[in-house]
Design a protein around this motif. Structure first.
Motif, PDB file in Angstrom:
ATOM      1  N   TYR A 108      36.304  25.555   6.495  1.00  0.00           N
ATOM      2  CA  TYR A 108      36.316  24.810   6.226  1.00  0.00           C
ATOM      3  C   TYR A 108      36.993  23.677   6.917  1.00  0.00           C
ATOM      4  CZ  TYR A 108      37.565  28.036   1.931  1.00  0.00           C
ATOM      5  OH  TYR A 108      37.067  28.505   0.531  1.00  0.00           O
ATOM      6  N   GLY A 128      34.924  30.427  -0.608  1.00  0.00           N
ATOM      7  CA  GLY A 128      34.547  28.934  -1.031  1.00  0.00           C
ATOM      8  C   GLY A 128      33.294  28.134  -0.727  1.00  0.00           C
ATOM      9  N   HIS A 129      32.825  29.043   0.774  1.00  0.00           N
ATOM     10  CA  HIS A 129      31.489  27.758   1.452  1.00  0.00           C
ATOM     11  C   HIS A 129      30.151  28.713   1.204  1.00  0.00           C
ATOM     12  CE1 HIS A 129      33.056  25.201   4.606  1.00  0.00           C
ATOM     13  NE2 HIS A 129      33.174  24.905   3.364  1.00  0.00           N
ATOM     14  N   GLN A 188      28.206  28.059  -1.160  1.00  0.00           N
ATOM     15  CA  GLN A 188      26.943  27.165  -1.722  1.00  0.00           C
ATOM     16  C   GLN A 188      26.611  26.417  -0.003  1.00  0.00           C
ATOM     17  OE1 GLN A 188      27.563  24.147  -4.326  1.00  0.00           O
ATOM     18  NE2 GLN A 188      25.409  23.357  -4.647  1.00  0.00           N
TER      19      GLN A 188
END
Lengths: 383, 383
Positions: free
Chosen positions: B177, B209-210, B212
């Motif tokens: 992030y 969350g990464h 994609q």
């Protein structure tokens, strides 16, 4: 063309100077005053001649001949002669006496030792409004920067100047709007020493909005110029003034500056004089920090983030907090430990890739530091 | 204790590897896969042994004896042995084949030439999701920084990465992030090359969350790991991964980082590998820039304010805009000129302290540049 000395004016200047300076009104002091009136700041021909023959001897020499065989001197006399008016010397002394200025000469206790590094570019004398002994501070830091500073820049200048002044370090600047003003003000607020070098005469308040600041600096610190009272500040005199700020500071710190700011000029002087040079970084999206970033990149300036960084530049070091060291074994073993269930040495060896003996040794160290606890089924992280 | 090679598993691994890699499934490639499964990243004992005896020879050696007289090797075998499960090698190959990963080995065209500088700490092989040829980019810049970046930091990371990617330079980062993500995204948006080095297996999406972003990087760039598929990222593996990011980049730029950030570790690797190291400054009042300022001060990092600065670190220089040079004579004469009334050469000489001849010469230059005009009474500044 020679400089003709006006005997009448000379006598008047001598009397006024004696009333002003008492025994210090020697022929040499008078001659330095005359040179200060005659030449523009940093005139190296005058500086070299004075170094060789003394100020009075040098003045006598240029009144007597046209440079002899010395071509450089002949050219210098050609540029000085149109400016020579003995009456201006009288006026400068009158003004200085009326305003209670101090005169500081090379060799005086108050003469900044750093000025010796300027060689023939050193000022011939200093005119001081305030306390000349300020100039003999044990340690001085020059804090300069943009007139059009941001709130960030003024905040940082204040923090640095305040912390340094609090520690007895003299804060030197140029009394301009923006960073200069913020630095002087913070030093004054903490009851510290502060010195302003100005480009014109010390009686000329520039910028006009800083009249009160000049007053405050003069009342506990010093406002200093190499040009005599009455001199108008010009762009050249600002550039020349910058070398004095750089020379008196044991370190020069640029807080905010545009890419081609005058502060870069001060920084260049500091670097070429071998002074420590610092720059405060800022957002790269801020044009008022572009000059500081240029100094960090191209001038090898130290990245300054606190007064402690500046003190370190002066050789005043605080004990650094020891960095907690974590061995690779400790990192790998901690990775392999759980805080939910106990693991055997064998399991930990397999997960961490450490030899069982190293697992045991590292567990011992982690146990001592309270990071792990032993349970029935083996070892786990302490909560 | 020795590493006993499982003949059955070996045969199975060989068949699967042949189906996956075809002719490239040599005994040496298989042995490197086995080493990748067996050791933790950066194991220098394994690296040195492989360099001396080849990967297959080295594996054979540790299956045969217990290190002979070599104490370091004996200790290494003691730590490797509990981890040895031939089934894990089979699982890694199965997984890689199913996911269509590429395997890159030393000597392959795609093997990053910078990894040679890692010596015995070099990875034994690379597992790649995406295009392995990305790794052979002519120029690569690693852009790393804080996970908890500020909007300023993400903005700057995006600007730098976008500009570099636009110029065909591969942007390398760690897919975390904050700064990492901003750098990858900007490179992708400009259709440029980008490479993510991850700490676990390339099939493990971390952070979740990464997912994609991993997908996007893999579809036009490359997600790369030295650990085999299925490996969990651990703190040790993150630290070890950082050396790969530092080694592949011709330069490493830290955009935002706390004082003890993992990015400082990456920067330390870059510096010790002799790579160009840059840091983006920020406000000194921002804790997320404290690590960058530390790099500028203590690691001699270059102060980076634009992609041009980074390209200069790579030796790609743009023609600098020439700085307008103003001679001291020109400054002094301009000070002495008025824009309201004309002044004679004599007046100008007196006001500027320049010799009349120098006044004339300088007026000539200023006239050529259009800065001054001649009037009946002399010279004045052009409007």
């Amino acid at each position: 063309m020679t400089l003709r000395v006006d005997a009448l004016c000379n006598a008047r200047a001598r009397d006024l100077a004696a009333a002003w300076l008492g025994e210090r009104a020697t022929p040499e002091a008078l001659a330095r005053i005359a040179w200060s009136v005659l030449v523009e700041p940093g005139d190296a021909t005058a500086g070299a001649l004075i170094a060789a023959e003394g100020a009075a001897g040098a003045l006598e020499r240029v009144s007597r001949d046209e440079g002899g065989g010395d071509k450089e001197l002949a050219q210098a006399i050609a540029r000085w002669a149109p400016r020579w008016q003995a009456a201006l010397v009288v006026a400068a002394i009158e003004q200085a006496a009326r305003r209670g200025l101090a005169l500081v000469l090379p060799g005086d206790v108050a003469w900044p030792r750093g000025f010796d590094d300027l060689g023939p570019h050193a000022p011939v004398c200093l005119w001081v409004r305030g306390d000349p002994n300020m100039l003999a501070a044990a340690a001085a830091v020059s804090i300069v920067g943009a007139r059009s500073a941001t709130p960030y820049g003024e905040h940082v200048a204040g923090i640095l100047a305040g912390d340094l002044a609090h520690d007895g370090i003299a804060v030197v600047s140029g009394a301009a709007y923006g960073i200069d003003g913020a630095a002087h003000r913070a030093a004054l607020q903490l009851g510290g020493r502060t010195i302003a070098f100005v480009a014109g005469g010390v009686d000329r308040v520039y910028p006009a909005g800083h009249a009160q600041l000049f007053q405050q600096i003069a009342s506990t610190g010093a406002v200093v110029a190499e040009c005599p009272p009455g001199t108008t500040p010009t762009r050249w005199r600002f550039l020349a003034r910058n070398r004095l700020i750089a020379a008196i500071g044991d370190a020069t710190v640029v807080v905010e500056a545009g890419f081609r700011s005058g502060s870069i000029n001060t920084a260049g002087h500091a670097a070429s004089l071998g002074r420590a040079l610092g720059a405060v970084p800022g957002p790269i999206t801020s044009t008022t920090s572009a000059g500081c970033h240029r100094l960090l990149r191209d001038y090898d300036a130290v990245c300054v983030t606190s007064a402690d960084d500046v003190k370190e530049m002066l050789g005043i070091t605080a004990d650094p907090a020891p960095l907690a060291y974590e061995s690779p074994e400790s990192v790998r073993l901690t990775d392999a430990l759980s805080n939910r269930r106990a693991r055997t040495v064998g399991e930990l060896a397999q997960r961490s890739g450490l030899a069982p003996g190293d697992v045991e040794a590292t567990l011992g160290l982690l146990h001592l530091s309270g990071s792990v606890v032993e349970r029935e089924g083996g070892w786990m992280l302490a909560r």
